[in-house]
Design a protein around this motif. Structure first.
Motif, PDB file in Angstrom:
ATOM      1  N   GLY A  34      27.011   0.523   4.541  1.00 15.84           N
ATOM      2  CA  GLY A  34      28.035   1.027   5.446  1.00 15.84           C
ATOM      3  C   GLY A  34      27.803   2.485   5.779  1.00 15.84           C
ATOM      4  N   TRP A  35      28.357   2.882   6.910  1.00 19.31           N
ATOM      5  CA  TRP A  35      28.358   4.284   7.308  1.00 19.31           C
ATOM      6  C   TRP A  35      29.810   4.743   7.417  1.00 19.31           C
ATOM      7  CZ3 TRP A  35      24.224   7.449   7.495  1.00 19.31           C
ATOM      8  CH2 TRP A  35      22.959   6.874   7.596  1.00 19.31           C
ATOM      9  N   GLU A  43      40.429  12.650   5.922  1.00 21.80           N
ATOM     10  CA  GLU A  43      39.988  11.503   5.151  1.00 21.80           C
ATOM     11  C   GLU A  43      38.645  10.984   5.679  1.00 21.80           C
ATOM     12  OE1 GLU A  43      42.830  11.573   2.424  1.00 21.80           O
ATOM     13  OE2 GLU A  43      41.518   9.810   2.537  1.00 21.80           O
ATOM     14  N   ARG A  44      37.856  10.437   4.777  1.00 21.79           N
ATOM     15  CA  ARG A  44      36.615   9.796   5.173  1.00 21.79           C
ATOM     16  C   ARG A  44      36.958   8.516   5.930  1.00 21.79           C
ATOM     17  NH1 ARG A  44      32.071   9.531   0.620  1.00 21.79           N
ATOM     18  NH2 ARG A  44      32.639  11.743   0.688  1.00 21.79           N
ATOM     19  N   GLU A  45      36.313   8.295   7.071  1.00 22.77           N
ATOM     20  CA  GLU A  45      36.641   7.120   7.860  1.00 22.77           C
ATOM     21  C   GLU A  45      35.428   6.222   8.057  1.00 22.77           C
ATOM     22  OE1 GLU A  45      37.893   7.871  11.853  1.00 22.77           O
ATOM     23  OE2 GLU A  45      36.126   9.038  12.365  1.00 22.77           O
ATOM     24  N   PHE A  46      35.719   4.958   8.166  1.00 21.87           N
ATOM     25  CA  PHE A  46      34.700   3.931   8.357  1.00 21.87           C
ATOM     26  C   PHE A  46      34.112   4.033   9.752  1.00 21.87           C
ATOM     27  CE2 PHE A  46      32.561  -0.013   8.061  1.00 21.87           C
ATOM     28  CZ  PHE A  46      32.832  -0.746   9.205  1.00 21.87           C
ATOM     29  N   VAL A  47      32.797   3.811   9.830  1.00 18.51           N
ATOM     30  CA  VAL A  47      32.113   3.793  11.125  1.00 18.51           C
ATOM     31  C   VAL A  47      31.534   2.404  11.406  1.00 18.51           C
ATOM     32  CG1 VAL A  47      30.235   4.783  12.486  1.00 18.51           C
ATOM     33  CG2 VAL A  47      31.557   6.248  10.940  1.00 18.51           C
ATOM     34  N   GLY A  55      22.622 -10.111   8.686  1.00 15.54           N
ATOM     35  CA  GLY A  55      22.902  -9.137   9.735  1.00 15.54           C
ATOM     36  C   GLY A  55      24.334  -9.065  10.218  1.00 15.54           C
ATOM     37  N   THR A  56      25.266  -9.639   9.497  1.00 17.15           N
ATOM     38  CA  THR A  56      26.674  -9.526   9.897  1.00 17.15           C
ATOM     39  C   THR A  56      27.073  -8.057   9.976  1.00 17.15           C
ATOM     40  OG1 THR A  56      27.219 -11.612   8.825  1.00 17.15           O
ATOM     41  CG2 THR A  56      29.041 -10.104   9.256  1.00 17.15           C
ATOM     42  N   THR A  57      27.741  -7.698  11.066  1.00 12.23           N
ATOM     43  CA  THR A  57      28.116  -6.296  11.273  1.00 12.23           C
ATOM     44  C   THR A  57      29.611  -6.150  11.508  1.00 12.23           C
ATOM     45  OG1 THR A  57      27.704  -6.460  13.656  1.00 12.23           O
ATOM     46  CG2 THR A  57      25.869  -5.725  12.275  1.00 12.23           C
ATOM     47  N   ASP A  58      30.051  -4.921  11.367  1.00 11.19           N
ATOM     48  CA  ASP A  58      31.439  -4.566  11.655  1.00 11.19           C
ATOM     49  C   ASP A  58      31.440  -3.122  12.140  1.00 11.19           C
ATOM     50  OD1 ASP A  58      34.614  -4.561   9.816  1.00 11.19           O
ATOM     51  OD2 ASP A  58      34.144  -4.832  11.933  1.00 11.19           O
ATOM     52  N   TYR A  59      32.336  -2.811  13.066  1.00 11.41           N
ATOM     53  CA  TYR A  59      32.395  -1.469  13.642  1.00 11.41           C
ATOM     54  C   TYR A  59      33.833  -0.979  13.715  1.00 11.41           C
ATOM     55  CZ  TYR A  59      27.627  -2.251  15.368  1.00 11.41           C
ATOM     56  OH  TYR A  59      26.279  -2.502  15.467  1.00 11.41           O
ATOM     57  N   ALA A  60      33.995   0.302  13.616  1.00 11.02           N
ATOM     58  CA  ALA A  60      35.284   0.909  13.920  1.00 11.02           C
ATOM     59  C   ALA A  60      35.500   0.844  15.429  1.00 11.02           C
ATOM     60  CB  ALA A  60      35.307   2.360  13.453  1.00 11.02           C
ATOM     61  N   ASP A  61      36.733   0.698  15.835  1.00 13.50           N
ATOM     62  CA  ASP A  61      37.031   0.602  17.264  1.00 13.50           C
ATOM     63  C   ASP A  61      36.537   1.834  18.026  1.00 13.50           C
ATOM     64  OD1 ASP A  61      40.249  -1.081  16.867  1.00 13.50           O
ATOM     65  OD2 ASP A  61      38.194  -1.854  16.943  1.00 13.50           O
ATOM     66  N   SER A  62      36.571   2.967  17.382  1.00 18.85           N
ATOM     67  CA  SER A  62      36.217   4.228  18.054  1.00 18.85           C
ATOM     68  C   SER A  62      34.734   4.320  18.417  1.00 18.85           C
ATOM     69  CB  SER A  62      36.598   5.413  17.174  1.00 18.85           C
ATOM     70  OG  SER A  62      35.922   5.339  15.924  1.00 18.85           O
ATOM     71  N   VAL A  63      33.910   3.467  17.815  1.00 13.37           N
ATOM     72  CA  VAL A  63      32.469   3.550  18.082  1.00 13.37           C
ATOM     73  C   VAL A  63      31.907   2.280  18.718  1.00 13.37           C
ATOM     74  CG1 VAL A  63      32.213   5.157  16.165  1.00 13.37           C
ATOM     75  CG2 VAL A  63      31.683   2.732  15.820  1.00 13.37           C
ATOM     76  N   LYS A  64      32.720   1.267  18.845  1.00  8.36           N
ATOM     77  CA  LYS A  64      32.242   0.004  19.430  1.00  8.36           C
ATOM     78  C   LYS A  64      31.701   0.238  20.831  1.00  8.36           C
ATOM     79  CE  LYS A  64      35.042  -3.423  16.987  1.00  8.36           C
ATOM     80  NZ  LYS A  64      36.195  -4.337  17.063  1.00  8.36           N
ATOM     81  N   GLY A  65      30.541  -0.340  21.092  1.00  5.10           N
ATOM     82  CA  GLY A  65      29.920  -0.177  22.397  1.00  5.10           C
ATOM     83  C   GLY A  65      29.072   1.070  22.521  1.00  5.10           C
ATOM     84  N   ARG A  66      29.186   1.975  21.567  1.00  8.77           N
ATOM     85  CA  ARG A  66      28.387   3.213  21.605  1.00  8.77           C
ATOM     86  C   ARG A  66      27.401   3.290  20.441  1.00  8.77           C
ATOM     87  NH1 ARG A  66      30.716   8.060  20.961  1.00  8.77           N
ATOM     88  NH2 ARG A  66      32.403   7.276  19.626  1.00  8.77           N
TER      89      ARG A  66
END
Length: 125
Positions: A34-35, A43-47, A55-66
């Motif tokens: 994880g990043w 606070e430390r936040e998930f990216v 290869g299952t992935t997950d993204y924070a909404d703030s970085v999705k698509g970027r």
């Protein structure tokens, strides 16, 4: 497991940067990388996170698509490709790893037992 992050730096808004995290030591078939990022005083936040097997992935909404997280299993290395960077992406980025975290907990820093040293990413406006 030891983690070594690299690739941070200074980039202009709209630019791109790729950071890497090399893992050494014993990993398992359920290895997840994880990043997370942290701005001083917050606070430390998930990216993003990726399971190396499958290869299952997950993204924070703030970085999705970027941002795109990927991995090279042969090198035991994870990558975070960051495009269309914004000043608000400025932070210290930490890679973390776990052999037991489940997908529903990818975004929780408490699910990760191993942490890298952090790499600074600065986006200028």
């Amino acid at each position: 497991v030891q983690l070594q992050a690299s690739g941070g730096g200074l980039v202009q808004a709209g630019g791109s940067l790729r950071i890497s995290c090399a893992a050494s030591g014993r990993t398992s078939s359920r290895f997840v990388m994880g990043w997370f990022r942290q701005v001083q005083g917050t606070e430390r936040e998930f990216v993003a996170a990726i399971m190396f097997n499958g290869g299952t992935t997950d993204y924070a909404d703030s970085v999705k698509g970027r941002f795109t997280i990927s991995r090279d299993n042969a090198k035991n290395t994870g990558y975070l490709q960051m495009n269309s960077l914004r000043p608000e992406d400025t932070a210290v980025y930490y890679c973390a790893a776990s052999s037991s975290v489940i997908r529903s907990n990818f975004a929780s820093q408490h699910g990760y037992a191993y942490w890298g040293q952090g790499t600074q990413v600065t986006v200028s406006s």
